[in-house]
Write an enzyme that holds these catalytic residues in place. Sequence first.
Site, PDB file in Angstrom:
ATOM      1  N   GLU A  73      -2.077  -5.240  -9.287  1.00 22.00           N
ATOM      2  CA  GLU A  73      -2.083  -5.882  -7.970  1.00 22.00           C
ATOM      3  C   GLU A  73      -1.083  -7.030  -7.937  1.00 22.00           C
ATOM      4  OE1 GLU A  73      -6.479  -5.465  -6.084  1.00 22.00           O
ATOM      5  OE2 GLU A  73      -6.305  -6.911  -7.718  1.00 22.00           O
ATOM      6  N   ALA A 128     -10.882  -7.152  -0.953  1.00 23.64           N
ATOM      7  CA  ALA A 128     -11.775  -5.995  -1.025  1.00 23.64           C
ATOM      8  C   ALA A 128     -11.487  -5.187  -2.283  1.00 23.64           C
ATOM      9  CB  ALA A 128     -11.594  -5.106   0.202  1.00 23.64           C
ATOM     10  N   GLU A 179     -14.519  -9.439  -6.166  1.00 21.36           N
ATOM     11  CA  GLU A 179     -13.233  -9.220  -5.496  1.00 21.36           C
ATOM     12  C   GLU A 179     -12.688 -10.501  -4.872  1.00 21.36           C
ATOM     13  OE1 GLU A 179     -11.156  -6.694  -5.560  1.00 21.36           O
ATOM     14  OE2 GLU A 179     -12.498  -5.473  -6.778  1.00 21.36           O
ATOM     15  N   ARG A 215       0.857  -1.189   0.000  1.00 22.17           N
ATOM     16  CA  ARG A 215       0.000   0.000   0.000  1.00 22.17           C
ATOM     17  C   ARG A 215       0.891   1.236   0.000  1.00 22.17           C
ATOM     18  NH1 ARG A 215      -4.826  -1.140  -1.967  1.00 22.17           N
ATOM     19  NH2 ARG A 215      -6.014  -2.628  -0.719  1.00 22.17           N
ATOM     20  N   GLU A 239      -9.111 -11.807  -6.288  1.00 21.25           N
ATOM     21  CA  GLU A 239      -7.949 -11.728  -5.409  1.00 21.25           C
ATOM     22  C   GLU A 239      -7.511 -13.064  -4.835  1.00 21.25           C
ATOM     23  OE1 GLU A 239      -8.326  -8.578  -2.527  1.00 21.25           O
ATOM     24  OE2 GLU A 239      -8.498  -7.063  -4.112  1.00 21.25           O
TER      25      GLU A 239
END
Length: 186
Positions: A141, A77, A93, A65, A97
């Site tokens: 991601e 999320a 999600e 992050r 993920e």
Amino acid sequence: MSDPTGKKVSGERVLDGWLLKVDVDQVIEPGHTDAVRREVVHHPGASAVVACLPGGRIVLVRQYRYALDEYVWEVPAGRLEPGEDPLAAARRELAEETGYVARELTLLARLHSSPGFSDEVVYLYRAEGLVPGEPSPDPQERLEVREFNLLEALDLIDAGLITDSKTVSAILLAGRDICPVAGRHS
């Protein structure tokens, strides 16, 4: 107090970004007569999922992050797309993920992530009856997916290693159904 809502006197949009919009408003709040400055971050909302496996295990993802400049363990999320149903976003999600598809999703809570300056609402779901599959995260991601038992996750919270508020909430809310923890910290 007769007027339960605030009154916007003036305002300016100072950021119209891809994810966020930021307004600086002058408002008269309930019970007051003088205007005050309020900065408001507008966010489209998000869905988050605590994925529950047999034996009191949950699935968390770890990702970098930038705003914190660190890696963070979180429940899966993501933000709501325009007009997207929060339940559909939760399913999307979770699958993207972690690869898991849930047979059952139950709404645990509707959270305001930071009501002092943001209108973001996070819809928090518990996923059960998980069927494994292949994750397909967004290209930007880079996720590590891992299972934790509930007590491990609680210990990570206690140690300050899980600090994300939606994740802490998810673990605590799901935990009341997964595993009795009364008296754990007596």
